[in-house]
Design a protein around this motif. Sequence first.
Motif, PDB file in Angstrom:
ATOM      1  N   VAL A 123       0.855  -1.190   0.000  1.00 34.74           N
ATOM      2  CA  VAL A 123       0.000   0.000   0.000  1.00 34.74           C
ATOM      3  C   VAL A 123       0.890   1.239   0.000  1.00 34.74           C
ATOM      4  O   VAL A 123       1.830   1.346   0.795  1.00 34.74           O
ATOM      5  CB  VAL A 123      -0.931   0.019   1.234  1.00 34.74           C
ATOM      6  N   LEU A 139      -7.664   0.041  -1.885  1.00 31.64           N
ATOM      7  CA  LEU A 139      -7.209  -1.214  -1.283  1.00 31.64           C
ATOM      8  C   LEU A 139      -8.317  -2.242  -1.098  1.00 31.64           C
ATOM      9  O   LEU A 139      -8.161  -3.405  -1.481  1.00 31.64           O
ATOM     10  CB  LEU A 139      -6.528  -0.956   0.067  1.00 31.64           C
ATOM     11  N   LEU A 156      -0.609  -6.954   4.574  1.00 31.97           N
ATOM     12  CA  LEU A 156      -0.291  -5.711   3.868  1.00 31.97           C
ATOM     13  C   LEU A 156       1.142  -5.307   4.164  1.00 31.97           C
ATOM     14  O   LEU A 156       1.708  -5.667   5.190  1.00 31.97           O
ATOM     15  CB  LEU A 156      -1.237  -4.587   4.321  1.00 31.97           C
TER      16      LEU A 156
END
Length: 219
Positions: A123, A139, A156
């Motif tokens: 991310v 996301l 993540l």
Amino acid sequence: MGLHKIETRIAEAEAKYGRAPGSVALIAVSKVQPAERVEAVLREGHRLFGENYVQEAQGKWPAWRAAFPDVAVHMIGPLQTNKAKIAVDLFEAIHTLDRPSLATKLANLAQARGASPDLFIQVNTGREPQKAGVLPEDLDAFVAEARAMDLPVHGLMCIPPEDEDPAPHFAALAGMAARNGLAGLSMGMSSDFEAAIAAGATHVRVGSAIFGARDYAAR
Ligand SMILES: *Cc1c(COP(=O)(O)O)cnc(C)c1O
């Protein structure tokens, strides 16, 4: 510096921030490091490593895997789609899934092989134009898309902007993981891994604090 010093600091941070002992995995980032430094850390018993470049990893790890069969190597650098096939054979985990075309490629490879490395979605928490990663607002849809392809999305990953306090970025990533039901949080490097542990990191990626500075010129 060195492996044991970092292991100690991780254990201290786990205790300080109410994390279970051993709940933070140390990925020793061996990219660009001379072979003798990596071999020293292997001989000390460490078995989890991170690499940024498929070709470099391909040149180094087959021999070390033969000598240390329980080693695991995670891909933490940007992954080109045309290197995905090599990558799924080389790595136990890929931390840089960041776009639908790569997800599709990895899903096709997983189907053909009957197995896939564990995946972390990167991310771009700082919304930096030069940095890879899904934008925060994209996301949730991307997680759903990857899951619909049966990809093993484990968590993540983020790399906060260099010139900012990383703590808000770590907190934001932890919130995104929680709301998507994802257990893994790959965050924290040599300069900020304790702040990442405070925010819930399950995997810290530490290179220079273990091995010393990287010398790109000597590569
Ligand atoms: C190189 C690298 C690291 C390790 O950085 P250090 O500052 O040497 O600890 C961690 N994560 C990623 C994604 C990297 O590219």
